[in-house]
Design a protein around this motif. Structure first.
Motif, PDB file in Angstrom:
ATOM      1  N   ASP A  14       3.050   6.679  -8.177  1.00 40.88           N
ATOM      2  CA  ASP A  14       3.864   5.906  -7.247  1.00 40.88           C
ATOM      3  C   ASP A  14       3.616   4.402  -7.372  1.00 40.88           C
ATOM      4  N   ARG A  15       3.016   3.984  -8.500  1.00 41.33           N
ATOM      5  CA  ARG A  15       2.858   2.563  -8.806  1.00 41.33           C
ATOM      6  C   ARG A  15       3.407   2.313 -10.210  1.00 41.33           C
ATOM      7  N   VAL A  16       4.001   1.154 -10.398  1.00 44.93           N
ATOM      8  CA  VAL A  16       4.569   0.824 -11.697  1.00 44.93           C
ATOM      9  C   VAL A  16       3.445   0.551 -12.695  1.00 44.93           C
ATOM     10  N   ARG A  51      14.942  -6.238   5.559  1.00 39.85           N
ATOM     11  CA  ARG A  51      13.531  -5.899   5.314  1.00 39.85           C
ATOM     12  C   ARG A  51      13.121  -6.281   3.890  1.00 39.85           C
ATOM     13  N   ALA A  52      14.019  -6.084   2.931  1.00 38.71           N
ATOM     14  CA  ALA A  52      13.703  -6.455   1.550  1.00 38.71           C
ATOM     15  C   ALA A  52      13.523  -7.972   1.426  1.00 38.71           C
ATOM     16  N   LEU A  53      14.421  -8.741   2.056  1.00 35.89           N
ATOM     17  CA  LEU A  53      14.278 -10.194   2.031  1.00 35.89           C
ATOM     18  C   LEU A  53      12.975 -10.635   2.693  1.00 35.89           C
ATOM     19  N   ALA A  54      12.630  -9.990   3.805  1.00 36.20           N
ATOM     20  CA  ALA A  54      11.397 -10.350   4.514  1.00 36.20           C
ATOM     21  C   ALA A  54      10.173 -10.066   3.650  1.00 36.20           C
ATOM     22  N   ALA A  55      10.189  -8.947   2.922  1.00 33.81           N
ATOM     23  CA  ALA A  55       9.053  -8.615   2.051  1.00 33.81           C
ATOM     24  C   ALA A  55       8.900  -9.643   0.940  1.00 33.81           C
ATOM     25  N   LEU A  56      10.019 -10.079   0.352  1.00 26.96           N
ATOM     26  CA  LEU A  56       9.950 -11.097  -0.694  1.00 26.96           C
ATOM     27  C   LEU A  56       9.456 -12.432  -0.129  1.00 26.96           C
ATOM     28  N   ALA A  57       9.898 -12.772   1.063  1.00 23.51           N
ATOM     29  CA  ALA A  57       9.435 -14.014   1.684  1.00 23.51           C
ATOM     30  C   ALA A  57       7.960 -13.921   2.053  1.00 23.51           C
ATOM     31  N   LEU A  64       5.134  -4.736  -4.359  1.00 26.62           N
ATOM     32  CA  LEU A  64       6.281  -4.865  -3.459  1.00 26.62           C
ATOM     33  C   LEU A  64       6.844  -3.494  -3.110  1.00 26.62           C
ATOM     34  N   PRO A  65       7.454  -3.356  -1.925  1.00 29.18           N
ATOM     35  CA  PRO A  65       8.234  -2.143  -1.648  1.00 29.18           C
ATOM     36  C   PRO A  65       9.384  -2.026  -2.649  1.00 29.18           C
ATOM     37  N   TRP A  66       9.906  -0.800  -2.776  1.00 27.89           N
ATOM     38  CA  TRP A  66      10.933  -0.533  -3.793  1.00 27.89           C
ATOM     39  C   TRP A  66      12.144  -1.451  -3.654  1.00 27.89           C
ATOM     40  N   ASP A  67      12.703  -1.559  -2.452  1.00 31.69           N
ATOM     41  CA  ASP A  67      13.910  -2.373  -2.271  1.00 31.69           C
ATOM     42  C   ASP A  67      13.653  -3.833  -2.605  1.00 31.69           C
ATOM     43  N   ALA A  68      12.503  -4.343  -2.169  1.00 33.92           N
ATOM     44  CA  ALA A  68      12.197  -5.747  -2.438  1.00 33.92           C
ATOM     45  C   ALA A  68      12.042  -5.995  -3.933  1.00 33.92           C
ATOM     46  N   ALA A  69      11.373  -5.089  -4.635  1.00 39.00           N
ATOM     47  CA  ALA A  69      11.195  -5.247  -6.080  1.00 39.00           C
ATOM     48  C   ALA A  69      12.543  -5.195  -6.804  1.00 39.00           C
ATOM     49  N   HIS A  70      13.407  -4.282  -6.376  1.00 42.93           N
ATOM     50  CA  HIS A  70      14.721  -4.170  -7.010  1.00 42.93           C
ATOM     51  C   HIS A  70      15.569  -5.406  -6.714  1.00 42.93           C
ATOM     52  N   LEU A  71      15.509  -5.904  -5.486  1.00 34.48           N
ATOM     53  CA  LEU A  71      16.282  -7.091  -5.122  1.00 34.48           C
ATOM     54  C   LEU A  71      15.817  -8.310  -5.910  1.00 34.48           C
ATOM     55  N   LEU A  72      14.519  -8.413  -6.172  1.00 37.07           N
ATOM     56  CA  LEU A  72      14.013  -9.549  -6.939  1.00 37.07           C
ATOM     57  C   LEU A  72      14.703  -9.643  -8.296  1.00 37.07           C
ATOM     58  N   ALA A  73      14.938  -8.504  -8.928  1.00 40.88           N
ATOM     59  CA  ALA A  73      15.643  -8.503 -10.212  1.00 40.88           C
ATOM     60  C   ALA A  73      17.128  -8.795 -10.025  1.00 40.88           C
ATOM     61  N   LEU A  74      17.738  -8.189  -9.019  1.00 39.88           N
ATOM     62  CA  LEU A  74      19.184  -8.333  -8.839  1.00 39.88           C
ATOM     63  C   LEU A  74      19.594  -9.742  -8.425  1.00 39.88           C
TER      64      LEU A  74
END
Length: 688
Positions: free
Chosen positions: A38-40, A600-606, A563-573
């Motif tokens: 469960d880790r990259v 929540r994804a934006l908050a994690a990235l911030a 990062l959580p999954w959504d935040a990591a994916h959003l960073l690329a997108l």
């Protein structure tokens, strides 16, 4: 079990039927994915495990072939292998991996540490999962040995915890077979031999306990040239019935006997490298003895005067923030340098200034709490022989020892609030400074910590730093002597070049130092040459990167992996988003999800300083982070980027249509950006 690692590698289907994993390379890939479940896992880690220091020319293609074959083998199991930059990720049912179950049972036992009758069976269940040497059938590479050693250390800790509980319950005899088996394979681990001796004694087998002692003493003397340590000495005295009151045992041959009446041997400088620096008087703090002295800093630090004045508020009894500060900011902004430079000059800490590397984002894993507490107590003058084994007792002893001192502690690179919870010294005169990539809001809420967010260096301070780092030479005011002719004839670029270079480096001290190093190492380059190279967002991060974990790209990768999954994916997108602040609606379109999830994804990235909130709900991204996101997106393939770009295009078009449908007087004053004429193209990364 679906995947077994605690012995030769095994894979089974959901029905319990063995699945074929052909060849040691595929088994190695499966093992590493399961160890890091469960880790990259980055591609470089696979290369290290499969080929060590000599990967083949087509290592990436070979790995992709092994991954494709392993995906087929995983069909019908409880697991799925996904591609996620910068490598691969294994997800599924953690209970179906024996290592995950082992760790879960050990954690449950630790939670029940006050109840030996509840904890002992859990620890025994964990030990029963082992059926041989871990990862034994993989190719012998340094990484394989490191992973196997880590797993072996985990088993040793659980075995010791179980045997200690058996002893307290009066059931030490039941632990003898397990301990004997372990000692036969690793007879130089003195704590394990000491536990075996005590269990044999409780079973009424004192002669066997003496035999175990003498056998181990002979091996220590012959193979390491050292005498038995305190654990074995205490166990021997228990067997002899002296309860620690007997004469000292022989010291190491090349050290000589311990002077004075102390029955404990002199610390061995081979086994304890800092022993000779340890203070003679008990209770006297010595940071160097435990390896916790403040690290050396570069002589050319600039700026952060305001931040130092802010930290000055922490000194004295009952200071603002309760004597705790969290220093946070983006990778490369100088969190550690700011904390340490202040700690060096802050007066009022006669009992010591300690620097504790928590390694929160280290690829090998964070520092263990017991390891940190032990080092802190040794730094405070508590002898190693006097340290309790239980983590709770260690924490209580540290709080008591630190609470009566005027002490400054820097906890560097914390992973999360849980890692620092047990390391905060009590007492009105203790000050703790925590550096972290995340904001650790829980520490602020629960411990009353003050929060200091470091920003980039201002332009003037960036210019001072560059002036100090570039080689000397004649300078004409307002000009860049490097720009004419390309020779390294001067050190100070012109004002325009400084502004441009600082902006392209996002004002990060680490990036500015790297840029200066590039110019020093390439005499034919001018400042304009470097700034032109950095102007290309796709290659900027590569140009400013350095090898090893201290490099900017490595730090970004380590942050990304947590990062959580959504935040990591959003960073690329976000690569396909226009270079302007992103709001919740745009993020939801990119992720193809609802607004709360996007928020929540934006908050994690911030929170991890990969985005900066410039106004409520609107976040900006620095150029270096944007370039990193482009690398991530390139790893995921063109289809992912194109789909996200289409969704973003549709989102902006719908927003403009909704606005146009409103009456003129009630239209929002801030209109969304016009959609592009066509979905934005996804630019491939040069490293993809």
């Amino acid at each position: 079990m679906g995947i077994r690692l605690l012995g030769p590698i095994e894979l089974r289907t959901a029905a319990g039927v063995p699945a074929t994993v052909a060849g040691p390379k595929q088994r190695s890939v499966l093992a590493l994915l399961a160890v890091e479940f469960d880790r990259v896992v980055p591609l470089d880690r696979f290369f290290d495990l499969l080929w060590g220091d000599e990967p083949p020319a087509r290592a990436r293609a070979a790995l992709q072939g092994h991954v494709a074959a392993l995906r087929k083998a995983l069909d019908g199991t409880a697991f799925e292998l996904r591609t996620r930059a910068p490598g691969y990720l294994l997800i599924g049912d953690a209970e179906q991996i024996d290592l995950c179950r082992f760790e879960a049972l050990a954690a449950r036992a630790e939670a029940a540490r006050g109840d030996d009758r509840a904890a002992a069976p859990l620890l025994k269940q964990a030990l029963d999962l082992w059926y041989g040497p871990p990862l034994a059938d993989l190719a012998d590479t340094p990484l394989r040995r490191d992973l196997a050693e880590r797993l072996g250390e985990a088993r040793a800790r659980v075995l010791a915890a179980w045997a200690e509980r058996q002893l307290r319950l009066g059931l030490g005899a039941a632990a003898v077979p397990e301990l004997e088996s372990y000692v036969r394979t690793d007879g130089l681990r003195e704590p394990a031999v000491a536990l075996l001796m005590r269990c044999l004694l409780q079973d009424g087998r004192a002669p066997d306990a003496l035999a175990a002692y003498h056998h181990t003493r002979g091996r220590l003397d012959e193979e390491l040239g050292i005498a038995p340590g305190p654990a074995l000495q205490d166990a021997l005295r228990a067997v002899l019935g002296t309860a620690g009151t007997g004469p000292p045992l022989p010291a190491r041959r090349d050290v000589g006997p311990v002077p004075g009446p102390d029955p404990v041997r002199e610390p061995d400088p081979v086994r304890e490298p800092a022993a000779r620096e340890r203070p003679a008087a008990p209770g006297r703090p010595c940071a160097a003895a435990a390896g916790l002295a403040l690290p050396r800093l570069p002589d050319d630090l600039v700026g952060r005067a305001e931040e130092h004045r802010w930290l000055d508020r922490l000194r004295g009894p009952a200071p603002a923030g309760g004597g705790i500060a969290v220093v946070t900011g983006p990778a490369g902004v100088g969190k550690t340098a700011t904390a340490v430079s202040w700690a060096r000059q802050a007066p009022g800490f006669p009992d010591g200034r300690l620097f504790v590397p928590l390694r929160g984002f280290d690829p090998a894993g964070p520092a263990a709490p017991t390891e940190v507490l032990g080092a802190l107590l040794r730094a405070l003058g508590v002898p190693a022989a006097g340290l309790p084994d239980e983590p709770t007792a260690l924490g209580a002893l540290y709080r008591r020892e630190a609470g009566r001192r005027r002490l400054l502690v820097v906890l560097d690179d914390a992973r999360d609030a849980a890692q620092v919870a047990g390391l905060l010294p009590a007492g009105p005169h203790c000050v703790t400074v925590i550096t972290a990539r995340a904001t650790l809001e829980e520490v602020t809420v629960t411990q009353g910590a003050a929060l200091l967010q470091l920003g980039p260096l201002p332009e003037a301070e960036a210019a001072v730093l560059l002036d100090r780092l570039l080689p000397p030479g004649p300078v004409e005011p307002g000009t860049d002597p490097r720009a004419a002719g390309g020779a390294a004839t001067g050190k100070s670029p012109g004002a325009d070049d400084v502004r441009r270079l600082a902006a392209l480096c996002d004002g990060l001290p680490l990036a500015l130092r790297t840029a200066a190093a590039r110019l020093c190492a390439r005499p034919t380059w001018s400042t304009a040459t470097l700034t032109d190279a950095l102007a290309d967002e796709r290659t900027r991060l590569q140009t400013l990167d350095t090898p090893g974990p201290a490099g900017l790209r490595s730090r970004l990768i380590m942050t990304y992996r947590h990062l959580p999954w959504d935040a990591a994916h959003l960073l690329a997108l976000l690569t396909v988003h226009p270079d302007r602040p992103v709001d919740t609606g745009s993020a939801a379109a990119l992720l193809d999800c609802d607004r709360p999830r996007a928020r929540r994804a934006l908050a994690a990235l911030a929170d991890h300083h990969l985005l900066t909130e410039v106004s409520p709900g609107r976040h900006a991204q620095s150029g270096l982070v944007r370039g990193f996101g482009a690398e991530l997106l390139a790893e995921q393939g063109d289809t992912v980027g194109r789909s996200a770009a289409v969704r973003l295009f549709d989102h902006y078009r719908a927003a403009r249509e909704r606005r146009a449908a409103l009456p003129e007087g009630v239209r929002p004053s801030l209109a969304p950006p016009a959609p592009p004429a066509a979905p934005p193209a996804v630019r491939p990364s040069p490293t993809g």
